[in-house]
Scaffold this motif. Structure first.
Motif, PDB file in Angstrom:
ATOM      1  N   THR A  27       8.291  67.257  40.526  1.00 58.90           N
ATOM      2  CA  THR A  27       9.330  66.935  39.549  1.00 58.90           C
ATOM      3  C   THR A  27      10.357  68.058  39.528  1.00 58.90           C
ATOM      4  N   VAL A  28      11.628  67.702  39.448  1.00 51.96           N
ATOM      5  CA  VAL A  28      12.680  68.704  39.270  1.00 51.96           C
ATOM      6  C   VAL A  28      13.499  68.324  38.043  1.00 51.96           C
ATOM      7  N   GLY A  29      14.081  69.332  37.418  1.00 54.10           N
ATOM      8  CA  GLY A  29      14.938  69.105  36.262  1.00 54.10           C
ATOM      9  C   GLY A  29      16.403  69.193  36.645  1.00 54.10           C
TER      10      GLY A  29
ATOM     11  N   SER B 202      -1.074  67.069  41.244  1.00 54.45           N
ATOM     12  CA  SER B 202      -0.327  68.282  40.945  1.00 54.45           C
ATOM     13  C   SER B 202      -1.222  69.506  40.996  1.00 54.45           C
TER      14      SER B 202
ATOM     15  N   VAL C 257       8.072  72.022  36.004  1.00 51.18           N
ATOM     16  CA  VAL C 257       8.847  71.383  37.067  1.00 51.18           C
ATOM     17  C   VAL C 257       8.955  72.359  38.226  1.00 51.18           C
ATOM     18  N   ASP C 258       9.191  71.832  39.412  1.00 49.84           N
ATOM     19  CA  ASP C 258       9.197  72.677  40.611  1.00 49.84           C
ATOM     20  C   ASP C 258      10.524  73.402  40.815  1.00 49.84           C
TER      21      ASP C 258
ATOM     22  N   LYS D 226       6.956  72.381  31.263  1.00 50.46           N
ATOM     23  CA  LYS D 226       6.402  71.209  31.931  1.00 50.46           C
ATOM     24  C   LYS D 226       6.108  71.480  33.404  1.00 50.46           C
TER      25      LYS D 226
ATOM     26  N   LEU E  56      11.622  72.443  30.371  1.00 47.31           N
ATOM     27  CA  LEU E  56      11.359  72.068  31.763  1.00 47.31           C
ATOM     28  C   LEU E  56      10.394  73.038  32.436  1.00 47.31           C
TER      29      LEU E  56
ATOM     30  N   THR F  49       4.274  69.718  40.645  1.00 45.69           N
ATOM     31  CA  THR F  49       4.365  68.528  39.793  1.00 45.69           C
ATOM     32  C   THR F  49       5.234  67.448  40.431  1.00 45.69           C
TER      33      THR F  49
END
Length: 333
Positions: free
Chosen positions: A64-66, A56, A119-120, A117, A114, A62
Motif C-alpha cells: 500500500t502507498v499513500g 504483509s 504504508v510502503d 498504517k 499513513l 503492506t
C-alpha cells in the motif's frame, strides 16, 4: 463456514501452493495461460479471499502507498491520482488518498496516520510547513516523493512542471497578439508554495525579456474566495489589463465567472490563458487557451521513483525531475 486457504486453492486446481502464490503476486513469467485460467477459476469457485495481513507479515510489506494531495479539487491533482493508482495497480499495490486542503496540520495528521498504517511509501504534494516531518522521513530512509511542489533544501525526489516555462508560453502568446498590459492572478503565496511563486517569477522574467514593464498592480495573489475582489481591483485601474494569465485551473474558473458577470468579452476586451488544461476548455465559449502539464507522464515518473525506493531503499542521484508544459491554442488568448 470453513476459511478457504491457499492450500485449498492449490489442491483444487491441482497445482503447488508456490504456483498459487506466484499467481496472487502477479508473477506470471513462467506460468502458462492454461494454469493462470485454472487458478483464477478456482479462486472464483471457492470464493477465496487472500489474507493480506499474513501476506504483509511474511513479505514485510503492506503493498500500500499513500498519496497526500494538497487540494483534490485541482484538475491536475485528480489526473495525477488516477495515473498513480493505475501505475501501482499494475505493481499489485493499493493506494490511500488523503486530501490535506493545503492545511499543514491536516497534512501532518495524514502523514502520521499513513506511517502508522505502515504504508510502503508516500507521494506528497507538500504544503511546505512540515519540514521537520519531511526531514524525519528522509532520515528514516522512508520512501517519499514530492509531486508538483518542492522544498529545495531537503533534496527529496520531486516531480514538477517547469513553471517558469509555463508562464513564458503565456506571456509570449499575449505579446504575439499585440498585447502588453498583461496581468497574472494566482492563489495565495503566503506559504511560498513553489509552483505559484515560480509562475510569478516566470511571468516577470518573460515580461523583462520582451522589454515590457513589470507593474506590481498587475500581479495579484489571493485565496479563492477573494479572487473576485482582486479582479475588481484590476478592472478599476486607470489602465486595466488587456490580458490575464490565470495561475491554475481554480483561478481560471473564477476569472471566467467574473468576466461573465461583468459582461467582459473574451478575447475582445480581455484575453485569457490558464495554466492547467481543464475538461471544459475546448467547449467553453470561446474555447479557452491553456498551458497543459503532462500529468500522466509526471505521475508515472513519481510512481516509478517511489517503487524503486520501496524495492531498493536507495535514493536516486537525481532528485529534481522537471517536465515541459504545452500551449494548447484555442481562442481566448
Amino acid at each position: 463456514m470453513k476459511t478457504i486457504t491457499i492450500a485449498d486453492v492449490a489442491r483444487h486446481a491441482n497445482v503447488s501452493k508456490s504456483t498459487v502464490s506466484q499467481f496472487l503476486n502477479q508473477r506470471f513469467d513462467y506460468m502458462s495461460e492454461k494454469t493462470k485460467r485454472k487458478i483464477e477459476a478456482t479462486i472464483q469457485e471457492l470464493n477465496y479471499q487472500p489474507n493480506f495481513v499474513a501476506r504483509s507479515l511474511k513479505q514485510k510489506s503492506t503493498f500500500t502507498v499513500g498519496v497526500v494531495v494538497a487540494n483534490i479539487l485541482h484538475t491536475f491533482s485528480t489526473q495525477v491520482i488516477r495515473a498513480i493508482e493505475d501505475y501501482f495497480h499494475e505493481q499489485g499495490f493499493h493506494i490511500i488518498v488523503c486530501n490535506a486542503d493545503d492545511e499543514p496540520a491536516k497534512e501532518k495528521k495524514y502523514i502520521e496516520m499513513l506511517r502508522a498504517k505502515q504504508v510502503d511509501g508516500i507521494i506528497i504534494f507538500p504544503t511546505g510547513e512540515n519540514q521537520a516531518l519531511y526531514e524525519k522521513m528522509k532520515q528514516d530512509r522512508f520512501p517519499i516523493v514530492f509531486m508538483d511542489r518542492t522544498i529545495e533544501d531537503l533534496e527529496i525526489s520531486t516531480v514538477m512542471l517547469d513553471n517558469h516555462a509555463a508562464a513564458k508560453l503565456a506571456v509570449d502568446r499575449f505579446v504575439e497578439h499585440g498585447l502588453d498590459r498583461i496581468a497574472i492572478v494566482t492563489t495565495s503565496i503566503i506559504r511560498n508554495i513553489s509552483p505559484r511563486v515560480e509562475r510569478i517569477e516566470g511571468y516577470k522574467r518573460a515580461m523583462e525579456n520582451r522589454g515590457l514593464p513589470i507593474r506590481e498592480e498587475y500581479i495579484k495573489t489571493a485565496d479563492v474566495g477573494q479572487i473576485s475582489e482582486v479582479l475588481s481591483e484590476l478592472y478599476s485601474l486607470p489602465e486595466p489589463p488587456q490580458a490575464i494569465l490565470a495561475g491554475n485551473d481554480i483561478v481560471l474558473v473564477e476569472v471566467l465567472k467574473f468576466m461573465k458577470e461583468k459582461d467582459i468579452a473574451i478575447p475582445g476586451d480581455t484575453s485569457v490563458i490558464g495554466i492547467d488544461d481543464v475538461s471544459f476548455a475546448s467547449f467553453f465559449t470561446p474555447p479557452v487557451t491553456t498551458i497543459a502539464q503532462p500529468a500522466v507522464e509526471m505521475a508515472k515518473q513519481a510512481g516509478t521513483i517511489l517503487f524503486k525506493q520501496i524495492k531498493n531503499s536507495e535514493q536516486a542521484e537525481q532528485w529534481m525531475y522537471r517536465y515541459e508544459p504545452t500551449l494548447i491554442s484555442r481562442h481566448s488568448g
